[in-house]
Design a protein around this motif. Sequence first.
Motif, PDB file in Angstrom:
ATOM      1  N   VAL A  21       0.834  -1.201   0.000  1.00 49.31           N
ATOM      2  CA  VAL A  21       0.000   0.000   0.000  1.00 49.31           C
ATOM      3  C   VAL A  21       0.870   1.253   0.000  1.00 49.31           C
ATOM      4  O   VAL A  21       0.597   2.218  -0.733  1.00 49.31           O
ATOM      5  CB  VAL A  21      -0.954  -0.005   1.210  1.00 49.31           C
ATOM      6  CG1 VAL A  21      -1.718   1.319   1.298  1.00 49.31           C
ATOM      7  CG2 VAL A  21      -1.945  -1.166   1.098  1.00 49.31           C
TER       8      VAL A  21
ATOM      9  N   LEU B 157      -7.125   2.550   3.812  1.00 52.63           N
ATOM     10  CA  LEU B 157      -6.630   1.278   3.293  1.00 52.63           C
ATOM     11  C   LEU B 157      -5.309   0.906   3.942  1.00 52.63           C
ATOM     12  O   LEU B 157      -5.050  -0.267   4.243  1.00 52.63           O
ATOM     13  CB  LEU B 157      -6.468   1.364   1.763  1.00 52.63           C
ATOM     14  CG  LEU B 157      -5.881   0.128   1.090  1.00 52.63           C
ATOM     15  CD1 LEU B 157      -6.801  -1.078   1.257  1.00 52.63           C
ATOM     16  CD2 LEU B 157      -5.615   0.395  -0.389  1.00 52.63           C
ATOM     17  N   GLU B 158      -4.481   1.906   4.192  1.00 50.99           N
ATOM     18  CA  GLU B 158      -3.201   1.632   4.858  1.00 50.99           C
ATOM     19  C   GLU B 158      -3.431   1.068   6.258  1.00 50.99           C
ATOM     20  O   GLU B 158      -2.705   0.175   6.703  1.00 50.99           O
ATOM     21  CB  GLU B 158      -2.366   2.914   4.913  1.00 50.99           C
ATOM     22  CG  GLU B 158      -0.948   2.687   5.412  1.00 50.99           C
ATOM     23  CD  GLU B 158      -0.036   3.868   5.147  1.00 50.99           C
ATOM     24  OE1 GLU B 158       0.843   4.111   6.002  1.00 50.99           O
ATOM     25  OE2 GLU B 158      -0.189   4.523   4.102  1.00 50.99           O
TER      26      GLU B 158
ATOM     27  N   ALA C  43      -4.361  -2.551   5.874  1.00 58.25           N
ATOM     28  CA  ALA C  43      -3.159  -3.321   5.570  1.00 58.25           C
ATOM     29  C   ALA C  43      -2.306  -3.544   6.804  1.00 58.25           C
ATOM     30  O   ALA C  43      -1.597  -4.552   6.921  1.00 58.25           O
ATOM     31  CB  ALA C  43      -2.349  -2.614   4.486  1.00 58.25           C
TER      32      ALA C  43
ATOM     33  N   VAL D 103      -7.557   6.117   0.625  1.00 59.38           N
ATOM     34  CA  VAL D 103      -6.334   5.347   0.586  1.00 59.38           C
ATOM     35  C   VAL D 103      -5.625   5.323   1.946  1.00 59.38           C
ATOM     36  O   VAL D 103      -4.925   4.360   2.276  1.00 59.38           O
ATOM     37  CB  VAL D 103      -5.405   5.880  -0.531  1.00 59.38           C
ATOM     38  CG1 VAL D 103      -4.836   7.238  -0.165  1.00 59.38           C
ATOM     39  CG2 VAL D 103      -4.329   4.875  -0.864  1.00 59.38           C
TER      40      VAL D 103
ATOM     41  N   LEU E  78      -3.341  -4.621  -5.709  1.00 66.27           N
ATOM     42  CA  LEU E  78      -3.564  -3.177  -5.631  1.00 66.27           C
ATOM     43  C   LEU E  78      -2.963  -2.511  -6.867  1.00 66.27           C
ATOM     44  O   LEU E  78      -1.739  -2.491  -7.043  1.00 66.27           O
ATOM     45  CB  LEU E  78      -2.934  -2.612  -4.359  1.00 66.27           C
ATOM     46  CG  LEU E  78      -3.028  -1.094  -4.170  1.00 66.27           C
ATOM     47  CD1 LEU E  78      -4.472  -0.609  -4.238  1.00 66.27           C
ATOM     48  CD2 LEU E  78      -2.381  -0.681  -2.855  1.00 66.27           C
TER      49      LEU E  78
END
Length: 448
Positions: free
Chosen positions: A12, A46-47, A50, A43, A94
Amino acid sequence: MTPAFPDLLSEVRAFRAQHPQVSYVDLIALDIPGHFYGKRYPVDMLEKVAAGSPLKLPQNCVLLGVQGGLHPIGDYCFNDGDPDAPRRLIPGTLKPVRWEGQPLGQMLISSDGTASPIEFEPREVLAHVLKRLEQRGIRPVVAFELEFYLFDRKLKDGLPQFPRDGYTDDEDNQPNMHIERLTRFSSVLHEMVEAANEQGVEANVITAELGPGQFEINFAHNEDGLQAADWAALFCRSTRGVALKHGHRASFMSKPYLNAPGSGMHVHVSLYDAAGNNLLAADGQRPLRHAVAGCLALLPHCMPIFAANHNAFRRYGAMVNAASRASWGLEDRDACIRIPESDPRNLRIEHRLAGADANPYLVLAAILTGIEHGLDAGLEPIAPLNDDRQSGIDFPKDMLSAVAAMQGHPAVREGLGEEFVMVYCENKRQDHLAFMDEVSAREYRWFL
């Protein structure tokens, strides 16, 4: 195949560094009818996922009907409170999206590999079959080929129109495999391959097929069966998006025109052991015969998977290269199961029955289950079409008959999972009944 990054967080962060203009990423998974569902994540969130934050979506998203609604199926949908279920990010998926109007990314998610996988999720069904084969020392190598049609972006009276290129504005009516058709539509076709490659899909050869505006794009052989099915799913999404960008509509509908060939999903499968030996070529190709026989035996009981909707059944027995019975042959494209000419190292099965709009995870799971059934039972196949053009096994030609055949077969229920077979068959039955719940103009013409 090993992901390019050591962990999800590294993936990511590398994506963010390479694509700083991307603010959102679509987290997507395939439902039972073969449509993507999911959520659009900032985003930075999303990190966090992850890094270990939980990722959950409603379990019943997997059960959506072909029009996006929910059907009452067993204890699901309307009797379970619509619970959330865990999902995980799939490493290596991704990627940037080039067909949207704004910078965007996308990434596959799945419940397989989580603490509570969803038994009827298509990717989990395939993962279960592949794990069972792996425990037996069997490693499938898989390649998909997908046919599709290009149409004009605008429908006319609800009906598709032949595509027109940017040079002559003529309808596409060139002959089968005519290289000029590839030239006329090169801009959209080449970008389809480029977009697929950006998604990690190893798409390569482009062919102009027989129908007006019909093409086929092939993928490389893949040692990871799950990734091979991922490629097919991602290709459909990117191909539709690129087509719209170029003023076309791309469709994987099985039989868009009654008087033109349908579109198929052809799947090449070979089996290897840990040492890299082709298992199908051993013992005078006896395992190949068993595998073919197993596929033929289960084919009539997996038709709701291979023909995933009412339209898909129109494809069988119509015009060329679309079988009306379960059959096999050496270098024979009229057969459901074709054995391409090859050396022992590359000996493989090409399963040609599925419509292009079938769910690739489930198609591959059904094929592998058939192969496994044939190997276990030591089945011998019927005569190939090369020896007898009338050779074949009947299979259902409508959804309700197909569902009944699938529900009652013990090898299918055992191979694909009892819960999956129950859920899938009821989903297809309900979709079919909903499709038929309308009085058409033809009925008034015939019966009024």
